[in-house]
Write an enzyme that holds these catalytic residues in place. Structure first.
Site, PDB file in Angstrom:
ATOM      1  N   LYS A  13     -13.149  35.036   5.063  1.00 42.01           N
ATOM      2  CA  LYS A  13     -11.894  35.687   5.461  1.00 42.01           C
ATOM      3  C   LYS A  13     -10.799  34.654   5.734  1.00 42.01           C
ATOM      4  O   LYS A  13      -9.675  34.810   5.281  1.00 42.01           O
ATOM      5  CB  LYS A  13     -12.103  36.553   6.718  1.00 42.01           C
ATOM      6  CG  LYS A  13     -13.090  37.701   6.536  1.00 42.01           C
ATOM      7  CD  LYS A  13     -13.094  38.651   7.725  1.00 42.01           C
ATOM      8  CE  LYS A  13     -13.621  38.029   9.014  1.00 42.01           C
ATOM      9  NZ  LYS A  13     -15.056  37.675   8.981  1.00 42.01           N
ATOM     10  N   ARG A  87     -12.300  44.924  14.838  1.00 42.73           N
ATOM     11  CA  ARG A  87     -13.754  44.736  14.726  1.00 42.73           C
ATOM     12  C   ARG A  87     -14.520  45.917  15.295  1.00 42.73           C
ATOM     13  O   ARG A  87     -15.753  45.905  15.249  1.00 42.73           O
ATOM     14  CB  ARG A  87     -14.152  43.462  15.480  1.00 42.73           C
ATOM     15  CG  ARG A  87     -14.342  42.237  14.566  1.00 42.73           C
ATOM     16  CD  ARG A  87     -14.668  41.094  15.479  1.00 42.73           C
ATOM     17  NE  ARG A  87     -15.384  39.996  14.927  1.00 42.73           N
ATOM     18  CZ  ARG A  87     -14.834  38.865  14.491  1.00 42.73           C
ATOM     19  NH1 ARG A  87     -13.531  38.743  14.437  1.00 42.73           N
ATOM     20  NH2 ARG A  87     -15.587  37.863  14.096  1.00 42.73           N
ATOM     21  N   ARG A 126     -20.485  25.072   7.605  1.00 41.95           N
ATOM     22  CA  ARG A 126     -19.026  25.128   7.806  1.00 41.95           C
ATOM     23  C   ARG A 126     -18.568  24.057   8.800  1.00 41.95           C
ATOM     24  O   ARG A 126     -19.231  23.810   9.795  1.00 41.95           O
ATOM     25  CB  ARG A 126     -18.639  26.506   8.344  1.00 41.95           C
ATOM     26  CG  ARG A 126     -17.168  26.597   8.726  1.00 41.95           C
ATOM     27  CD  ARG A 126     -16.679  27.996   8.782  1.00 41.95           C
ATOM     28  NE  ARG A 126     -17.143  28.733   9.942  1.00 41.95           N
ATOM     29  CZ  ARG A 126     -16.817  30.017  10.172  1.00 41.95           C
ATOM     30  NH1 ARG A 126     -16.059  30.669   9.316  1.00 41.95           N
ATOM     31  NH2 ARG A 126     -17.264  30.631  11.238  1.00 41.95           N
ATOM     32  N   ARG A 159     -18.130  24.593  14.771  1.00 37.62           N
ATOM     33  CA  ARG A 159     -17.878  25.568  15.821  1.00 37.62           C
ATOM     34  C   ARG A 159     -19.158  25.820  16.612  1.00 37.62           C
ATOM     35  O   ARG A 159     -20.240  25.877  16.035  1.00 37.62           O
ATOM     36  CB  ARG A 159     -17.393  26.891  15.200  1.00 37.62           C
ATOM     37  CG  ARG A 159     -15.914  26.927  14.976  1.00 37.62           C
ATOM     38  CD  ARG A 159     -15.489  28.109  14.157  1.00 37.62           C
ATOM     39  NE  ARG A 159     -16.036  29.395  14.599  1.00 37.62           N
ATOM     40  CZ  ARG A 159     -15.653  30.576  14.090  1.00 37.62           C
ATOM     41  NH1 ARG A 159     -14.736  30.610  13.151  1.00 37.62           N
ATOM     42  NH2 ARG A 159     -16.196  31.687  14.514  1.00 37.62           N
ATOM     43  N   ARG A 170     -24.204  37.197  15.682  1.00 39.17           N
ATOM     44  CA  ARG A 170     -22.903  37.649  15.159  1.00 39.17           C
ATOM     45  C   ARG A 170     -23.092  38.616  13.989  1.00 39.17           C
ATOM     46  O   ARG A 170     -22.331  39.568  13.834  1.00 39.17           O
ATOM     47  CB  ARG A 170     -22.067  36.428  14.727  1.00 39.17           C
ATOM     48  CG  ARG A 170     -21.545  35.651  15.940  1.00 39.17           C
ATOM     49  CD  ARG A 170     -21.100  34.256  15.574  1.00 39.17           C
ATOM     50  NE  ARG A 170     -19.970  34.228  14.674  1.00 39.17           N
ATOM     51  CZ  ARG A 170     -19.703  33.227  13.850  1.00 39.17           C
ATOM     52  NH1 ARG A 170     -20.507  32.165  13.811  1.00 39.17           N
ATOM     53  NH2 ARG A 170     -18.656  33.278  13.074  1.00 39.17           N
TER      54      ARG A 170
HETATM   55  P1  AMP Z   1     -14.108  34.715  14.183  1.00 44.36           P
HETATM   56  O1  AMP Z   1     -13.376  33.426  14.205  1.00 44.36           O
HETATM   57  O2  AMP Z   1     -13.306  35.840  13.591  1.00 44.36           O
HETATM   58  O3  AMP Z   1     -15.481  34.594  13.569  1.00 44.36           O
HETATM   59  O4  AMP Z   1     -14.339  35.131  15.721  1.00 44.36           O
HETATM   60  C1  AMP Z   1     -15.109  34.321  16.587  1.00 44.36           C
HETATM   61  C2  AMP Z   1     -15.482  35.101  17.841  1.00 44.36           C
HETATM   62  O5  AMP Z   1     -14.294  35.507  18.539  1.00 44.36           O
HETATM   63  C3  AMP Z   1     -16.251  36.392  17.609  1.00 44.36           C
HETATM   64  O6  AMP Z   1     -17.639  36.165  17.470  1.00 44.36           O
HETATM   65  C4  AMP Z   1     -15.918  37.171  18.893  1.00 44.36           C
HETATM   66  O7  AMP Z   1     -16.629  36.664  19.995  1.00 44.36           O
HETATM   67  C5  AMP Z   1     -14.458  36.812  19.106  1.00 44.36           C
HETATM   68  N1  AMP Z   1     -13.541  37.741  18.391  1.00 44.36           N
HETATM   69  C6  AMP Z   1     -12.699  37.433  17.373  1.00 44.36           C
HETATM   70  N2  AMP Z   1     -12.001  38.500  16.965  1.00 44.36           N
HETATM   71  C7  AMP Z   1     -12.416  39.527  17.754  1.00 44.36           C
HETATM   72  C8  AMP Z   1     -12.088  40.909  17.814  1.00 44.36           C
HETATM   73  N3  AMP Z   1     -11.190  41.461  16.977  1.00 44.36           N
HETATM   74  N4  AMP Z   1     -12.712  41.663  18.749  1.00 44.36           N
HETATM   75  C9  AMP Z   1     -13.608  41.137  19.617  1.00 44.36           C
HETATM   76  N5  AMP Z   1     -13.975  39.853  19.595  1.00 44.36           N
HETATM   77  C10 AMP Z   1     -13.388  39.040  18.680  1.00 44.36           C
END
Ligand code: AMP
Length: 215
Positions: A13, A87, A126, A159, A170
């Site tokens: 993404k 989400r 990554r 990360r 996740r």
């Molecule tokens: P990402 O970078 O999109 O993989 O997000 C990393 C982490 O941030 C996720 O595993 C969640 O803990 C939190 N997170 C990101 N976006 C959201 C969202 N829209 N709703 C809830 N938690 C989020």
């Protein structure tokens, strides 16, 4: 044009969001990036979000929707590209309300589809730049110089939530809480499936085809 990039962690993404937002002058809005920056800066939101993010759980909907409301108010771009948001169904309904209040709507949801096996492989390899956030992959998109960002010379890091046990968590969270959004947007007639198992350039081409048919 307002777009959503939907898909499991590791579907690409972030990479696709960079391409699309530049081409169409959209405000790239990654809730993951916003949360990581808040955690680093130790803001109130960051303190509340830290435990959730580091364990791979979702941050509460109310916190996320407040962040998005701020972003929508402030943006001066021609549209939004939401990456990693919404989400949950609650977030999607909250977004509909926020957009409606601003006379806006979602034009297309790009559903990046990829197998779980491939996701795990991608996520453990990554790396991201600790400075400018550019993303690399040791297998498919390595930096020119090991451990160093091609763009800004910053140090590449892994990360915290890209460790194998957190990745599995996740993916489970995605299957339970985020996957229902596929049906939600299909019912609204705005979902396009994208085969995200291909190379980043091939995925980009497929997305361009979909977007050229609506823009
Ligand atoms: P990402 O970078 O999109 O993989 O997000 C990393 C982490 O941030 C996720 O595993 C969640 O803990 C939190 N997170 C990101 N976006 C959201 C969202 N829209 N709703 C809830 N938690 C989020």
């Amino acid at each position: 044009m307002n777009l959503i990039l939907l898909g499991p962690p590791g579907a690409g993404k972030g990479t696709q969001a960079e391409y699309i937002s530049e081409k169409f002058n959209l405000a790239h809005t990654s809730t993951g990036d916003i949360l990581r920056a808040a955690i680093k800066a130790e803001t109130e939101v960051g303190k509340k979000a830290k435990e959730f993010v580091e364990s791979g759980k979702l941050v509460p909907d109310s916190i996320i929707l407040d962040l998005i409301e701020e972003v929508i108010k402030k943006s001066e771009k021609e549209g939004f590209l939401f990456d990693g948001f919404p989400r949950t169904i609650e977030q999607a309904e909250g977004l509909e309300k926020l957009l409606k209040n601003n006379n806006m709507k979602i034009d297309r949801v790009l559903n990046l589809k990829v197998e779980s096996e491939a996701i795990i492989k991608r996520l453990v390899s990554r790396r991201v730049c600790g400075n400018c956030k550019a993303t690399y992959n040791l297998l498919s998109k390595p930096p020119k110089k090991e451990g160093i960002c091609d763009v800004c010379g910053g140090k590449l890091i892994q990360r915290k939530d890209d460790s194998r046990d957190v990745i599995e968590n996740r993916i489970n969270v995605y299957n339970k809480q985020t996957k229902p959004l596929i049906e939600f947007y299909k019912e609204r007639g705005i979902l396009s499936d994208i085969d995200a198992g291909k190379t980043p350039d091939e995925v980009d081409n497929e997305i361009q085809e979909v977007l050229s048919s609506i823009s």
